[in-house]
Write an enzyme that holds these catalytic residues in place. Structure first.
Site, PDB file in Angstrom:
ATOM      1  N   GLU A 268     -16.036  18.580 -10.444  1.00 54.89           N
ATOM      2  CA  GLU A 268     -16.068  20.010 -10.133  1.00 54.89           C
ATOM      3  C   GLU A 268     -14.666  20.454  -9.723  1.00 54.89           C
ATOM      4  O   GLU A 268     -14.047  19.849  -8.842  1.00 54.89           O
ATOM      5  CB  GLU A 268     -17.057  20.277  -8.995  1.00 54.89           C
ATOM      6  CG  GLU A 268     -17.190  21.738  -8.627  1.00 54.89           C
ATOM      7  CD  GLU A 268     -18.150  21.969  -7.466  1.00 54.89           C
ATOM      8  OE1 GLU A 268     -18.264  23.130  -7.031  1.00 54.89           O
ATOM      9  OE2 GLU A 268     -18.767  20.989  -6.988  1.00 54.89           O
TER      10      GLU A 268
ATOM     11  N   ASP B 163     -18.416  28.664   1.297  1.00 60.93           N
ATOM     12  CA  ASP B 163     -17.508  27.567   1.611  1.00 60.93           C
ATOM     13  C   ASP B 163     -17.292  27.457   3.114  1.00 60.93           C
ATOM     14  O   ASP B 163     -17.045  28.452   3.803  1.00 60.93           O
ATOM     15  CB  ASP B 163     -16.149  27.775   0.931  1.00 60.93           C
ATOM     16  CG  ASP B 163     -16.254  27.670  -0.569  1.00 60.93           C
ATOM     17  OD1 ASP B 163     -17.155  26.948  -1.040  1.00 60.93           O
ATOM     18  OD2 ASP B 163     -15.460  28.309  -1.271  1.00 60.93           O
TER      19      ASP B 163
END
Length: 266
Positions: free
Chosen positions: A54, A65
């Site tokens: 990724e 995040d």
């Protein structure tokens, strides 16, 4: 053959073949542009036994995040990283033998438009995409555009996802289904979240696509435990903390090799 098999794209075909051979799947994460020569991390990830990689396209206002990935994105942006520069770097990478999966927020997709964005991914050799702030009921356009470009758009499911919506996510996701272990942000955790087991069990009842568990997978023991319930794991914050602390590709290869061994023990 099921509709799911017929719809399988490049990432899904790759992961299915490895999973069906009995392998626990490992997808490490790196923030694109985080350091000079950052693509050397990709080579280290593949050498350590990663089954897909990724690559985060940094965005200034992330919503899912945690602190570590936010810091990595800020560091990459401060170095001048952009989607175009990251994809240009990826286009120069030799064949790693594993798929590259881009992840970012929908604003960056909209910036160029879905068609141009997905075409640019494919030209750079990226065959998978994760857009965590794209809800399933708004995913039709990007799913179709991505598929036409040869890019698998993987959708996310969380422990709070109700059963009808979970089934819809499982049906529409391509490549794999990303199981989010907690209702929160990314980040290292001391133990695997309690809700992860139930979520992966529900997903595996709903789909034969690979199910990868992420958000908080930080240690070999956690990877081993996750493998008992999911087809594999996504490891992001634990990787990026090491990068931010100065770890080089060789260091990351050694760390990921410990996770690879743990997954292979199950």
């Amino acid at each position: 053959m099921t509709d799911q098999t017929l719809a399988a794209g490049p990432v899904e075909r790759h992961l299915r073949a490895r999973r069906d051979a009995g392998r626990g799947l490992l997808m490490p994460y790196v923030t694109g542009g985080i350091t000079p020569g950052w693509t050397r991390y990709l080579e280290a990830f593949a050498a350590a036994g990663g089954d897909a990689i990724e690559v985060g396209l940094p965005f200034s206002d992330p919503t899912l995040d945690g602190v570590t990935i936010q810091q990595a994105s800020e560091a990459a942006l401060a170095r001048g990283a952009s989607t175009r520069r990251i994809l240009a770097d990826l286009a120069e990478v030799r064949d790693l033998g594993v798929p590259l999966v881009a992840s970012t927020y929908y604003n960056l997709v909209l910036h160029d438009g879905p068609e141009a964005f997905c075409a640019a991914l494919r030209e750079a050799g990226v065959t998978g995409l994760i857009v965590p702030d794209l809800p399933v009921h708004e995913a039709d356009e990007l799913t179709d555009v991505a598929a036409a470009a040869g890019v698998d758009l993987a959708l996310l499911a969380s422990p709070a996802t109700p059963e009808p919506r979970l089934a819809e996510i499982a049906r529409r996701s391509r490549g794999f289904v990303y199981a989010v272990s907690v209702m929160g942000t990314t980040g290292e955790r001391a133990a695997l979240a309690a809700g992860a087991t139930e979520l992966t069990t529900r997903l595996r009842r709903a789909t034969d696509r690979p199910v990868l568990l992420g958000f908080g997978i930080s240690t070999p023991d956690q990877a081993r435990e996750a493998r008992r319930h999911a087809d594999g794991v996504v490891v992001g914050a634990a990787v990026m903390r090491r990068v931010l602390d100065g770890a080089g590709p060789d260091d990351l290869r050694a760390f990921l090799a410990t996770l690879r061994r743990a997954l292979d023990q199950e």
